[in-house]
Scaffold this active site. Structure first.
Site, short mmCIF file in Angstrom:
data_model
loop_
_atom_site.label_atom_id
_atom_site.label_comp_id
_atom_site.label_asym_id
_atom_site.label_seq_id
_atom_site.Cartn_x
_atom_site.Cartn_y
_atom_site.Cartn_z
N SER A 128 36.49 46.45 33.64
CA SER A 128 35.50 45.50 33.11
C SER A 128 34.14 45.71 33.76
O SER A 128 33.10 45.64 33.07
CB SER A 128 35.98 44.05 33.34
OG SER A 128 36.07 43.74 34.71
N GLN A 146 33.31 42.27 45.64
CA GLN A 146 33.98 41.03 45.29
C GLN A 146 34.17 40.18 46.54
O GLN A 146 33.72 40.55 47.63
CB GLN A 146 35.32 41.35 44.61
CG GLN A 146 35.12 41.98 43.24
CD GLN A 146 36.40 42.41 42.56
OE1 GLN A 146 37.45 42.53 43.17
NE2 GLN A 146 36.30 42.69 41.27
N CYS A 164 41.63 43.27 32.05
CA CYS A 164 41.71 44.08 33.26
C CYS A 164 42.06 45.54 32.95
O CYS A 164 43.20 45.85 32.58
CB CYS A 164 42.68 43.50 34.27
SG CYS A 164 42.58 44.27 35.90
N GLY A 165 41.10 46.42 33.13
CA GLY A 165 41.30 47.84 32.82
C GLY A 165 42.19 48.55 33.82
O GLY A 165 43.14 49.25 33.43
N SER A 222 36.94 49.49 38.56
CA SER A 222 37.24 48.33 37.71
C SER A 222 36.84 48.67 36.29
O SER A 222 35.71 49.13 36.05
CB SER A 222 36.48 47.09 38.19
OG SER A 222 36.42 46.11 37.17
N ASP A 225 40.86 37.04 36.93
CA ASP A 225 40.03 37.90 36.08
C ASP A 225 40.06 37.32 34.67
O ASP A 225 41.13 37.04 34.13
CB ASP A 225 40.60 39.31 36.11
CG ASP A 225 39.74 40.35 35.40
OD1 ASP A 225 38.90 39.96 34.56
OD2 ASP A 225 39.91 41.54 35.68
#
Length: 336
Positions: free
Chosen positions: A85, A75, A245-246, A83, A241
């Protein structure tokens, strides 16, 4: 490059064309990018090859025999350990392109990540990955009702929790702002101020993995009009995001259990700033270095929406790209 989005959050998947990242484990590879040489991250994530509203996932062979594939999440600020997603994007890309054979009605994919082995179960039908359920990393509340002094905001109340990476979880009602697309710019600016304050005023370190230090993200938390969990994660240097968001919801669930607001077996719908949803649940209790922790599960959908290649011309004056605050946000100093 395969372009994929999970409930609105873009997670590109790089399938070939880069050199091996040094390191015997995925954690070592992540640390190499963050501490030694981050040129591949900047090349892929910065403009003109990248843009603010995306992550890039480096797909590579696993470093452990019990995994089907490995990946690193790149990122704007650094490489990150986990993450939800992006895991959904990676699994969907692996199965729908045949890199990992798809089995209907269900395919189990084990992912080698810096945060550990992640088990993903994909529901599959007619060659399509219908959704992906992730067994998330053991998650725990680190600091409940912490306070930081923030310039222009005064004393701000928040929780620090781990859901695969560390989060500062913040109720935006302290600032009189709801979680909506219209308030995103104001909330992002607030989030970067809080992120700076947490970095200076609070000590955050994983009790077992010393290299996992400091918060990765801030996350505003609340509820929508239907009572569903609503959250909005802010990534440095200041963008949201698009998915629920997981890892953020895993951290949030850990705090809810620590406060007695949720129990093992509970299930919730989690909504993002754009209204997309994950189904999240608490499947068990465990411990992390003697701390009470939970075992979260997250289900969401991802869609392939593009295929392309990127390259480098030796006369290009921007080999490692650039970022401009009009798109990226005002937290450039948080890019470590």
């Amino acid at each position: 490059m395969i372009d994929v989005h999970a409930e609105g959050e873009v997670g590109r998947v790089v399938t070939s064309g880069f050199l091996t990242i040094p390191g015997a484990t995925m954690l070592e590879k992540m640390n190499y990018i963050n501490e030694v040489d981050d040129s591949v991250r900047r090349f892929l994530c910065s403009e003109p090859r990248g843009y603010a509203q995306m992550s890039t996932n480096l797909l590579m062979p696993p470093t452990r025999p019990d995994a089907d594939a490995a990946f690193l999440i790149l990122q704007a600020d650094r490489a990150h350990p986990m993450s939800g997603s992006n895991s959904m994007c990676v699994v969907t890309a692996l199965l729908e392109t045949g890199i990992v054979p798809m089995k209907e009605p269900e395919t189990v994919v084990h992912l080698d990540t810096p945060a550990g082995l992640v088990r993903a179960v994909a529901r599959c039908q007619d060659g399509k990955c219908v959704d992906v359920t992730l067994d998330m990393a053991p998650s725990f509340a680190d600091q409940l009702d912490a306070r930081v002094e923030v310039e222009g905001l005064g004393s701000v109340r928040l929780d620090i929790a781990f859901g695969g990476c560390f989060y500062a979880l913040i109720d935006p009602s302290q600032f009189g702002l709801p979680i909506t697309p219209d308030t995103a710019r104001d909330l992002a600016d607030i989030a970067m101020k809080i992120h700076r304050a947490v970095d200076v005023q609070l000590e955050v370190v994983h009790p077992l993995i010393g290299s996992l230090r400091g918060i990765s993200y801030t996350m505003f938390i609340g509820h929508d009009d239907n009572g569903d969990l609503k959250g909005a994660t802010v990534l440095p240097p200041g963008r949201f995001d698009r998915s629920p968001c997981g890892t953020g919801n895993s951290a949030r669930l850990a705090c809810m259990v620590a406060r007695g607001e949720a129990n093992v077996g509970d299930k919730f719908t989690a909504r993002s700033i754009i209204g997309s949803k994950f189904d999240v649940s608490i499947t068990g209790a465990t411990e992390v270095a003697g701390r009470a922790a939970i075992l979260p599960k997250v289900t969401g959908r991802a869609w392939l929406h593009g295929f392309h290649q990127v390259g480098f011309d030796p006369t290009d004056p921007f080999p490692l790209g650039y970022m401009v605050a009009d798109c990226w946000g005002n937290g450039m100093d948080l890019l470590k």
